[in-house]
Design an enzyme around this catalytic site. Sequence first.
Site, short mmCIF file in Angstrom:
data_model
loop_
_atom_site.label_atom_id
_atom_site.label_comp_id
_atom_site.label_asym_id
_atom_site.label_seq_id
_atom_site.Cartn_x
_atom_site.Cartn_y
_atom_site.Cartn_z
N HIS A 36 -0.85 9.23 5.79
CA HIS A 36 -1.27 7.90 5.36
C HIS A 36 -2.47 7.43 6.18
O HIS A 36 -3.22 6.56 5.74
CB HIS A 36 -0.11 6.93 5.54
CG HIS A 36 -0.47 5.49 5.34
ND1 HIS A 36 -0.80 4.99 4.10
CD2 HIS A 36 -0.59 4.45 6.22
CE1 HIS A 36 -1.09 3.69 4.22
NE2 HIS A 36 -0.97 3.34 5.48
N HIS A 53 -9.28 3.48 1.62
CA HIS A 53 -7.88 3.11 1.42
C HIS A 53 -7.76 2.46 0.04
O HIS A 53 -8.16 1.32 -0.15
CB HIS A 53 -7.45 2.15 2.53
CG HIS A 53 -5.98 1.87 2.55
ND1 HIS A 53 -5.17 1.99 1.45
CD2 HIS A 53 -5.17 1.47 3.57
CE1 HIS A 53 -3.93 1.67 1.76
NE2 HIS A 53 -3.91 1.35 3.05
N CYS A 92 0.81 -1.22 0.00
CA CYS A 92 0.00 0.00 0.00
C CYS A 92 0.85 1.27 0.00
O CYS A 92 0.32 2.37 0.03
CB CYS A 92 -0.97 -0.02 1.16
SG CYS A 92 -2.22 -1.32 0.94
#
Lengths: 404, 394
Positions: A295, A332, A157
């Site tokens: 993040h 996400h 990610c």
Amino acid sequence: MTNRRVVVTGLGVVSCVGTGVPDFWRAVCEGRSGIRPLTRFDTSDFRFTYGGEAQGFQADAGGPDLATQFMLTAAEEAVGGLEVGELNPSRAGVALATNFGAADACEKFLAQTVSVKSVEPGVFQALGMENDTDAVRRALSAVGGFEGPCTLLSLACASGNSAIGYALDAIRLGRADVMLAGGYDAISRYVWSLLSAFGIIVSDKEKPNLVRPFDKNRKGTIFSEGAGALLLEELGHAQQRGARIYAEVLGHAMNNNAHHMTHADPGGRGTALVMRMAAQDAGVSPDEIDHINSHATGTPVGDPLEVAAIKSFLGPRASRVPVNAIKSTIGHLMGAAGAAEAVASVMSIVDGIIPPTANYETPDPACDLDCVPNVARQQRVNVVLSNSAGIGGANSAVIFRRFG
Amino acid sequence: MAIKAMVTGLGVVTPIGVGPDDFWPALSQGVSGVDERQGFEVSGLKARKAAQVLGYDVNRFLASRKSFLDRNSELAFGAARQALDSARLQVSETNAERVGLSTGAAYGNLDTMRTFYGKVLEKGPKLAPPILAPHTFTNTTNSLLAIEYGIRGFNANFCSGMTAGLSAIAYAADAIALGRADAILAGGVESLSEPLFRGCAACGLLATDGEVEEDSRPFDRRRNGFILGEASGFVVLESAKSAGSRGVERHAAVIGIGMAAGIERAMRMALTDAGVSPQAVGAVFASANSSRDLDAAEARAILAVFGREPVPVCAVKSMLGESYGASSAVAFVSAVLALKHRLVPPTVNYEQGDADCELPGLSAEPQPLAKPVVLVNTIDPGGACVSVLLNSEL
């Protein structure tokens, strides 16, 4: 070693709050969550059934894998300002990054190899992630060809930023004058079964089902999908063709916590380091950074670690620097997260607006930064840092600066 | 001629040898790693052979036993440990932030992905095995290496098909040149698994019995596909300053990098990048893997760049097969060893020239390496190509 400066001259995005930068940006600034019950596949045997499926996106049923289509759409938007003939094909390249690549093909391939059925050639062909780079390269050939460096990275990610960083280096080193950088990922049954195994997703019992970064009652993250694309260009090249310059790409960094595949990195040490490395690469001091696009995914464990890392990086200024978490609206995006958040970071510079951390209700002493709660803020942004992190301890950061 | 990075450590796990000391004698003498496939049976496939790493024990290379390791990670640990040891590079609290890691694999942990998804299909997603999940990511091997050695600096991971390994090494050399790290462990890996074999077979990529028996025959008229292989190759790249201050042996230097859609352009870019002429090149380590089209395209490109000058050419995949993300990293290690020993390895099975791939410098026998510069190529069928130039005259 090199004085070549690199600027952003195009942006593109596919997300669960809209396709195309205008729709995406409006929704992100309004803090509208794109999380909904999943419709792509039957979720009746899944523990988690909410996600962010791409909106405003017309899938081509006869086209390539959905993930590849996301990337193609974002890439075409990002090169929209290029006129035919403005590129020297051998000086233009493509750097992409993804966590799962062609998710549909992957799922079909795995199902076919689990059984004794024969494997469809087209499915295996689509599984090869490098073919996505090639698909994008070919699709963009309409504007003059991207025949220079082409590659594909994967840092879970943290992927999105790695493509931007690689493209930045390729231009700095003189390998190319123009690079299309992008991250992409799509939801599929396989991807969902895998992500569900990590115990980091908001339970279906939570109503409403939202990502709440930095909130005391945050319960986890919710995954979504899409793509982000940035057209990077050497400054002189951009000026010569009279391109609109959105921002300058100042620097990037990628590292690994080198701690544990899934456990938290004590003190957020790796994240603090990646921000320091990026600032050093950018040639800026932490004091010059006036906004961080974090993040933060909304997990109980992860968010405070990033907060600790930001405090360690910014020092006493940390409490005065707006640190937002737009996963509260866009979810996400996995390997596309960094790329979509980079688009938002650049737009913050362009419009002087910092989008909010939406769904924020209860302050948490462990996340006591200025998270721009719920309402977008009008504020001039000169230097923004965007953070990403992924499973296995991967971290990446990019820094953009206002140009001119 | 600018030096980007020094090669100070080498490691390989291949079907014909584990470790440079075993690998080089076999490679230079033309020992083939191609044999009847072992470990899994798939009915209805014409391709029977593979180039597998047999009798390999990863525990030789690990400080402690792991509860689970995918074969891809197992193969990587062997070559990575060798590379660090041969460079005498200790990663400690003092240098951990200045040591980097750059890796490549095309399909990586595909076998574990399949095992995981098999359980999902069998028992439902709620009972998916959590222990396997972290081992299914394309960067799993990269993360495991970082954790094992405590490498906290620069990090990159490529999954750009057959170019992944050399892409990782090339970017590491650039990262050293840009000052991102003092030393970087860089390389590529690929494990051979049943799903990968079946996928390649379904696409008609693999060699089969034809006019002659199934084998790897790069550039030969009778080639009809590649032999699927597995391997890993890692190097330690280091700044000249760091290598000098540590007093370690410098095997060669990376002096040129080319990346483009098309191998001819990539080779020209690498030569221009290094500022050397084609005449300075002592050998080309070709990407050729026994595919009809790719071999012919590469041969045309080599002829276009080097003219009719018979620059020695070798295709190590004639012995090692095609190991995707690993193959170009192993070719890079092979090239460094060739520079050390001043010998170009043979292209085995090269018996009958092909009008499509006429290369005067190609030989089924080892050839002397007359000049200290070699070019390493890698081509992905998707179009991405990387070419790297090495120099051992430091």
